[in-house]
Design a protein around this motif. Structure first.
Motif, PDB file in Angstrom:
ATOM      1  N   LEU A  91       0.905  -1.478   0.116  1.00 28.14           N
ATOM      2  CA  LEU A  91      -0.023  -0.194   0.023  1.00 28.14           C
ATOM      3  C   LEU A  91       0.793   1.321  -0.079  1.00 28.14           C
ATOM      4  O   LEU A  91       0.580   2.377  -0.541  1.00 28.14           O
ATOM      5  N   GLY A  92       1.921   1.215   0.630  1.00 28.65           N
ATOM      6  CA  GLY A  92       2.800   2.354   0.780  1.00 28.65           C
ATOM      7  C   GLY A  92       4.018   2.209  -0.153  1.00 28.65           C
ATOM      8  O   GLY A  92       4.963   3.206   0.063  1.00 28.65           O
ATOM      9  N   ALA A  93       4.035   1.291  -0.955  1.00 29.92           N
ATOM     10  CA  ALA A  93       5.296   1.079  -2.008  1.00 29.92           C
ATOM     11  C   ALA A  93       4.852   1.754  -3.350  1.00 29.92           C
ATOM     12  O   ALA A  93       3.504   1.869  -3.628  1.00 29.92           O
ATOM     13  N   ARG A  94       5.955   2.324  -4.027  1.00 32.03           N
ATOM     14  CA  ARG A  94       5.466   2.724  -5.311  1.00 32.03           C
ATOM     15  C   ARG A  94       6.533   2.116  -6.195  1.00 32.03           C
ATOM     16  O   ARG A  94       7.398   1.611  -5.875  1.00 32.03           O
ATOM     17  N   ALA A 341      14.671   1.272  -2.429  1.00 33.20           N
ATOM     18  CA  ALA A 341      13.322   1.305  -1.784  1.00 33.20           C
ATOM     19  C   ALA A 341      12.574   2.565  -2.125  1.00 33.20           C
ATOM     20  O   ALA A 341      12.903   3.485  -1.887  1.00 33.20           O
ATOM     21  N   ASP A 342      11.588   2.269  -2.594  1.00 33.05           N
ATOM     22  CA  ASP A 342      10.554   3.563  -2.697  1.00 33.05           C
ATOM     23  C   ASP A 342       9.143   3.255  -1.822  1.00 33.05           C
ATOM     24  O   ASP A 342       8.355   2.517  -2.238  1.00 33.05           O
ATOM     25  N   LEU A 343       9.287   3.815  -0.674  1.00 33.55           N
ATOM     26  CA  LEU A 343       8.186   3.543   0.090  1.00 33.55           C
ATOM     27  C   LEU A 343       7.649   4.835   0.376  1.00 33.55           C
ATOM     28  O   LEU A 343       7.101   5.168   1.451  1.00 33.55           O
ATOM     29  N   SER A 344       7.484   5.724  -0.569  1.00 29.50           N
ATOM     30  CA  SER A 344       7.179   7.072  -0.319  1.00 29.50           C
ATOM     31  C   SER A 344       5.693   7.099  -0.274  1.00 29.50           C
ATOM     32  O   SER A 344       5.117   8.226   0.324  1.00 29.50           O
ATOM     33  N   GLY A 345       4.816   6.097  -0.383  1.00 27.84           N
ATOM     34  CA  GLY A 345       3.247   6.200  -0.031  1.00 27.84           C
ATOM     35  C   GLY A 345       3.129   6.269   1.419  1.00 27.84           C
ATOM     36  O   GLY A 345       2.181   6.197   1.886  1.00 27.84           O
ATOM     37  N   ILE A 346       4.247   5.712   2.231  1.00 25.45           N
ATOM     38  CA  ILE A 346       3.986   5.804   3.777  1.00 25.45           C
ATOM     39  C   ILE A 346       4.039   7.252   4.265  1.00 25.45           C
ATOM     40  O   ILE A 346       3.290   7.850   5.145  1.00 25.45           O
ATOM     41  N   THR A 347       5.216   7.723   3.877  1.00 22.71           N
ATOM     42  CA  THR A 347       5.626   9.271   4.479  1.00 22.71           C
ATOM     43  C   THR A 347       5.648  10.298   3.429  1.00 22.71           C
ATOM     44  O   THR A 347       5.554  11.520   3.920  1.00 22.71           O
ATOM     45  N   PRO A 350      11.024   9.316  -0.134  1.00 22.73           N
ATOM     46  CA  PRO A 350      11.418   8.139  -0.371  1.00 22.73           C
ATOM     47  C   PRO A 350      12.723   7.659   0.622  1.00 22.73           C
ATOM     48  O   PRO A 350      13.929   7.444  -0.012  1.00 22.73           O
ATOM     49  N   ASP A 351      12.437   8.083   1.912  1.00 21.79           N
ATOM     50  CA  ASP A 351      13.628   7.722   2.611  1.00 21.79           C
ATOM     51  C   ASP A 351      13.476   6.473   3.737  1.00 21.79           C
ATOM     52  O   ASP A 351      14.089   6.455   4.800  1.00 21.79           O
ATOM     53  N   LEU A 352      12.665   5.798   3.282  1.00 18.16           N
ATOM     54  CA  LEU A 352      12.535   4.502   4.024  1.00 18.16           C
ATOM     55  C   LEU A 352      13.042   3.227   3.410  1.00 18.16           C
ATOM     56  O   LEU A 352      12.739   3.286   2.174  1.00 18.16           O
ATOM     57  N   LYS A 353      13.614   2.110   4.280  1.00 19.60           N
ATOM     58  CA  LYS A 353      13.546   0.795   3.397  1.00 19.60           C
ATOM     59  C   LYS A 353      13.344  -0.290   4.578  1.00 19.60           C
ATOM     60  O   LYS A 353      13.394   0.190   5.922  1.00 19.60           O
ATOM     61  N   VAL A 354      13.097  -1.435   4.370  1.00 21.23           N
ATOM     62  CA  VAL A 354      12.976  -2.521   5.320  1.00 21.23           C
ATOM     63  C   VAL A 354      14.315  -3.124   5.771  1.00 21.23           C
ATOM     64  O   VAL A 354      15.005  -3.484   4.785  1.00 21.23           O
TER      65      VAL A 354
END
Length: 420
Positions: A91-94, A341-347, A350-354
């Motif tokens: 949901l939060g990934a792009r 990683a592109d989790l920009s849909g969360i915050t 694009p500064d998040l990774k797992v």
């Protein structure tokens, strides 16, 4: 530099569950003879059923990866827990990150849209949690966030609506306090089954995403405790252990697969799930592991027949704890663990990774059940002794939810005397 966060996936399973209708049909959806009280789920079931073949493919592909990581050892995991958490993450990934996650979960994005996948998981969670079932099956999704990280309202709203997500603010700068908050929550949600999940937390953590499944049920026909006795279990050519072996004589769903040289027994529980116990012939476990696919389960389902058996099955408790990042990477989910990683849909940035994915699962199998007294009288009517089926060497245990055709658990029990 990417900010990192952890994903924890848990499953607590008690006394796996099943009853006497057809097991999951991975091709055709529901059994037409299904009880009418399930029919009001029809709309949800249609959305769920779109996921069935993909979720099953993911389950058996992941099984092959996990047994490569822990060869010749007990293995136990919940495919539905892993796939649900990563669908929620999607949901939060792009861009490529989202595509890799969904394709890694075995979805063909030319045949099913992301929106349909999310809707399917939403309905799956809702159906697994349905309160009228005789099985206690609770699926919980939670997110723990540092107060410095401001998730997008749309992500939180969508995750809450689709995944019943619970959100908590957590001070990861105080690792001990963060661990206590998360562990207390997990212990409460899994009814004390999983404790001290999180330890040695990195103070740099900004978010922990968790998917927890709690599962408890009773055998439809209980094993009588007074019939349980210590018997030998042959782990391998050099190792024999003593285990408490439950015993029951009666009519069971049974099939012998000549191609895979394995005996299949289906046990029933109260509620909406089905347990397949699969005993390969000596030396045939590897062949079974390497060839097991959803079509195999379907073939067994179609060919089971009632047979009078003297069944011995061990009483055991096993748990598995796995760092599964590497396994998922092998299945094509790569970028989400890197600086790509592109989790920009969360915050929104694009500064998040797992950084780590931890999966914990546990299963207890014992004699308990609620047996209808009138049902047993006519079962043993033969003068000759029934054939003995004894699960006294490594075997597989697969547990499905019949309402949703979901693969709840896959276990390989090499040594039931070892609990983890």
């Amino acid at each position: 530099m990417k900010i990192t966060f952890y994903i924890s996936l848990l499953l607590a399973g008690l006394h796996a569950v099943s009853h006497g209708h057809l097991p999951p049909n991975h091709h055709n959806g529901h059994d037409p003879n299904e009880p009418k009280h399930h029919m009001h789920h029809a709309g949800e079931a249609i959305a769920c059923l779109k996921l069935v073949p993909n979720n099953a493919d993911f389950a058996f592909q992941f099984f092959k990866e996990i047994i490569l990581e822990v060869p010749n050892k007990n293995a136990f995991f919940s495919p539905v827990s892993i796939s649900t958490a990563f669908a929620m993450l999607a949901l939060g990934a792009r861009s490529t990150t989202q595509t890799q996650i969904l394709e890694g979960l075995s979805f063909n994005l030319t045949e099913i849209q992301e929106k349909e996948i999310q809707e399917g998981f939403h309905n799956l969670i809702h159906m697994l949690n349905h309160p009228e079932s005789k099985v206690q099956l609770n699926m919980v999704n939670a997110i723990f966030l540092t107060d410095k990280l401001k998730p997008l309202k749309k992500f939180l709203d969508d995750a809450k609506a689709l995944y019943q997500l619970e959100a908590f603010t957590t001070d990861f700068n105080n690792p001990r306090e963060a661990e206590k908050q998360i562990n207390d929550y997990v212990e409460r949600k899994t009814h004390g089954k999983i404790t001290n999940l999180v330890k040695d937390m990195d103070p740099q953590t900004v978010m922990l995403l968790g998917s927890f499944v709690f599962f408890k049920g009773n055998w439809e026909k209980s094993f009588k405790p007074e019939h349980t006795e210590e018997r030998e279990f042959f782990v391998d050519a050099e190792t024999t252990v003593k285990v408490p072996m439950m015993h029951q004589t009666g009519r069971f769903d049974f099939y012998f697969d000549e191609d895979l040289s394995c005996t299949v027994v289906r046990l029933h529980y109260n509620g909406s799930a089905t347990a397949f116990l699969v005993l390969p012939a000596k030396g045939k476990m590897k062949q079974l592991e390497q060839t097991l696919v959803k079509e195999t389960i379907q073939e067994w389902s179609d060919r089971l027949f009632k047979r009078l058996l003297s069944l011995y099955f061990p009483r055991f408790s096993i748990s598995g704890s796995y760092e599964i990042t590497n396994m998922l990477s092998k299945m094509g989910i790569v970028d989400v663990f890197t600086d790509q990683a592109d989790l920009s849909g969360i915050t929104g940035t694009p500064d998040l990774k797992v950084s780590k994915v931890v999966h914990k699962a546990s299963l207890d199998v014992d004699e308990r059940g609620t047996e209808a007294a009138a049902a047993t009288a006519a079962e043993i009517m033969t003068m000759s002794l029934p054939p003995v089926i004894e699960f006294n060497r490594p075997f597989l245990m697969l547990i499905f939810d019949r309402d949703t055709n979901s693969t709840l658990f896959i276990g390989k029990i090499v040594n039931p005397a070892i609990t983890s």
